[in-house]
Design a protein around this motif. Structure first.
Motif, mmCIF file in Angstrom:
data_model
loop_
_atom_site.group_PDB
_atom_site.id
_atom_site.type_symbol
_atom_site.label_atom_id
_atom_site.label_comp_id
_atom_site.label_asym_id
_atom_site.label_seq_id
_atom_site.Cartn_x
_atom_site.Cartn_y
_atom_site.Cartn_z
ATOM 1 N N LEU A 16 0.799 -1.222 0.000
ATOM 2 C CA LEU A 16 0.000 0.000 0.000
ATOM 3 C C LEU A 16 0.832 1.273 0.000
ATOM 4 O O LEU A 16 0.437 2.270 -0.620
ATOM 5 N N VAL A 17 1.976 1.277 0.707
ATOM 6 C CA VAL A 17 2.730 2.535 0.841
ATOM 7 C C VAL A 17 4.172 2.431 0.370
ATOM 8 O O VAL A 17 4.926 3.393 0.444
ATOM 9 N N GLY A 18 4.606 1.269 -0.097
ATOM 10 C CA GLY A 18 5.899 1.153 -0.746
ATOM 11 C C GLY A 18 7.097 1.364 0.148
ATOM 12 O O GLY A 18 7.377 0.576 1.049
ATOM 13 N N LEU A 32 9.398 -2.751 -9.736
ATOM 14 C CA LEU A 32 9.176 -1.520 -8.980
ATOM 15 C C LEU A 32 8.377 -0.507 -9.803
ATOM 16 O O LEU A 32 7.519 0.210 -9.262
ATOM 17 N N ASP A 33 8.646 -0.443 -11.106
ATOM 18 C CA ASP A 33 7.914 0.487 -11.955
ATOM 19 C C ASP A 33 6.436 0.096 -12.034
ATOM 20 O O ASP A 33 5.540 0.949 -11.948
ATOM 21 N N ALA A 34 6.182 -1.227 -12.158
ATOM 22 C CA ALA A 34 4.793 -1.701 -12.188
ATOM 23 C C ALA A 34 4.110 -1.479 -10.846
ATOM 24 O O ALA A 34 2.915 -1.147 -10.790
ATOM 25 N N ALA A 35 4.851 -1.677 -9.752
ATOM 26 C CA ALA A 35 4.277 -1.438 -8.425
ATOM 27 C C ALA A 35 3.928 0.027 -8.232
ATOM 28 O O ALA A 35 2.882 0.368 -7.646
ATOM 29 N N GLY A 83 -2.928 -4.446 -7.504
ATOM 30 C CA GLY A 83 -3.261 -3.024 -7.526
ATOM 31 C C GLY A 83 -3.849 -2.541 -6.211
ATOM 32 O O GLY A 83 -4.374 -3.319 -5.418
ATOM 33 N N HIS A 84 -3.752 -1.243 -5.999
ATOM 34 C CA HIS A 84 -4.180 -0.640 -4.735
ATOM 35 C C HIS A 84 -5.665 -0.867 -4.471
ATOM 36 O O HIS A 84 -6.065 -1.249 -3.356
#
Length: 539
Positions: free
Chosen positions: A75-77, A219-222, A306-307
């Motif tokens: 959720l917040v990386g 990471l880019d997709a996340a 996804g979020h």
């Protein structure tokens, strides 16, 4: 969240039944004799360093750590990754600073450590109260979420099933703690750790394979899946840019996570000072690998699910592990993929069982050994068989209380209870252990001040945090009596714990030379590797 296939749910149910059968059998086979206290409390220090290290890692990696951290990262990386790193750092500090002295100074509980040089029933009673205050919220938090998780996996969504799952898991944890003792719960932790590592490794590999094993691509997709853009990979998303709140949380985790009593009691099972060092090396290595896998899974959940999908499953992201496991394998699962999902579900189930069993055992040990045997009784020594019976009865009492509270509060968001446990560890247990093991002048008054002020300040400050009221993730989201500006209390309560210990020592220091001589009498034992003798259990 789409429901799991009936085949996966059936396989998971069969796996759960098999796990319960095998783990109960392990407890019966490895359980202590009815009057063997050494076996019940320490397993006669019969575990190898590898076994002990895996058991320590199992106790350390709780259900809250696995499911909660994966959800936070999803959720917040970036802020979630720093939380995982803080968790690792806490155990590293334990390894280098406290593990060996703890093993040498203690016998069964941290009450033995404190009374090694500062004896007295007040110390025993206060230690038992602080231990219960720190651990009971932790077991309630994990039990309360168990019903929802099992309902997601098995496809039963009724309130009756969720409550029944809490009661059933609670009764199992009582059985594990009361029957298996230290060795029995250790073997359950070992099975849990190996299963969790295997399942996490498989899911992380599938996630990386989806992105051609390219971390930048993941990471880019996340970042895109999170809906937060570049802020996802930068500091501040979790705390709204409040850097002091982030520092407070990290300080609380670093100081508090590894000193909670269910972790420190594992130090007393090592055969020697060298063995505890090797055990901690295995534990740290296992936790590091697990946290790396957790990070990959968390980013994978953001990228693939996804979020919006994660929040729809659970606002705190506790089901993110299950959701990304399902998503990465697809809806039309092969037999192998169904088995893999079953392994993931089993790992989560084992994590819940093992975590609450270890915490219940720590509570039972301190009630029997610290509170009753050496705290409330000041004359006749209890028989070993009597103390063993008290410990097993205490496990049942703690377990039943936790079941009742968890079942009644399962509709609430109890994240504050998990945070409170870490805050008490950072504010009371950590200062008391550091002072007791390394400060020559430390007095009984200082110790009591540390334990009482540290615990009380953590509890009082947490009642005013946004995890209790004034936010959607609070226990009481519809009310607002939030007056403390941080999510955790560590930034204030931890210094208060250290300060109270120092002031209690210097202001009520009647005979500093006597305190110094007391410490020097045990200094060689604590620091040089000589294990504590039976006298360590004296009041």
């Amino acid at each position: 969240m789409t429901s799991f296939s009936s085949e996966a749910q059936t396989m998971s149910l069969l796996a759960f039944i098999a796990v319960i059968t095998v783990t109960l059998l392990l407890c019966v086979m490895t359980g202590p004799d009815r009057d063997d206290l050494g076996d019940f409390y320490t397993g006669y220090r019969s575990l190898s360093p590898v076994q002990s290290g895996l058991a320590i890692a199992g106790d350390y990696i709780s259900a809250g750590t696995v499911l909660g951290t994966i959800g936070i990262i999803a959720l917040v990386g970036y802020d979630g990754v720093t939380l995982a790193l803080s968790t690792v750092l806490s155990l590293v500090l334990m390894m280098f600073l406290l593990a060996e002295p703890l093993r040498n100074a203690g016998r069964f509980t941290i009450g033995d450590v404190f009374t090694r040089r500062l004896p007295g029933p007040a110390v025993r009673i206060t230690t038992a109260m602080v231990t219960l205050t720190a651990l009971l919220p932790l077991v309630i938090f994990q039990l309360a979420g168990a019903g929802d998780l099992l309902s997601v996996v098995l496809g039963f969504d009724s309130d009756g099933f969720k409550t029944g799952a809490i009661v059933f898991l609670g009764l199992l944890m009582i059985a594990y703690a009361a029957i298996g003792g230290m060795k029995g719960t250790a073997f359950i932790q070992i099975v849990k750790t190996v299963t969790l590592l295997g399942a996490s490794l498989a899911i992380a590999a599938l996630i990386l394979n989806r992105f051609d094993f390219s971390l930048p691509s993941l990471l880019d997709a996340a970042k895109h899946g999170s809906g937060a853009g570049d802020a996802y990979l930068a500091s501040g998303l979790q705390f709204g840019g409040n850097e002091l709140d982030m520092i407070s949380t990290q300080l609380t985790v670093v100081l508090g996570a590894a000193v909670l009593p269910q972790i420190t009691m594992r130090m007393f099972t090592a055969r020697s000072a060298a063995a505890v060092r090797r055990s901690m090396s295995w534990a740290v290595s296992t936790v590091v690998v697990t946290c790396l896998l957790i990070a990959v899974i968390g980013f994978g959940a953001a990228a693939i699910v996804g979020h919006k999908g994660i929040v729809a499953g659970d606002p705190q992201g506790k089901t993110a592990f299950l959701m990304v496991s399902q998503a990465v394998m697809g809806t039309d699962q092969s037999a192998v993929e169904t088995l893999l999902f079953t392994a993931v579900a089993t790992a989560i189930f084992l994590t819940l069982l093992a975590s609450v069993a270890g915490i219940t055992l720590a509570c039972a040990n301190t009630l029997a050994h610290d509170l009753i045997t050496h705290g409330l009784r000041r004359k006749a020594q209890l028989k070993a068989s009597t103390e063993m019976a008290i410990a097993r009865t205490a496990a049942a009492g703690v377990g039943l209380a936790a079941i009742a509270i968890a079942a009644g509060a399962r509709h609430l968001n109890l994240q504050a209870l998990l945070t409170l446990s870490f805050c008490i560890g950072a504010s009371a247990v950590a200062p008391a252990l550091i002072y007791s093991l390394f400060w020559r002048r430390y007095s009984r008054t200082g110790l009591l001040c540390t334990l009482i002020v540290g615990s009380a300040s953590a509890f009082i400050l947490m009642t005013g945090s946004n995890l209790v009221s004034g936010s959607p993730q609070a226990i009481f989201p519809d009310q607002d009596f939030n007056w403390f500006p941080f999510t955790t209390s560590g930034i204030l309560s931890a210094p208060l714990g250290f300060l109270a210990g120092w002031l209690g020592t210097v202001l009520r220091e009647r005979d500093p030379d006597d305190q110094r001589l007391r410490y020097e009498a045990v200094e060689e034992t604590i620091l040089a590797g000589t294990p504590a003798a039976n006298s360590a259990s004296a009041s």
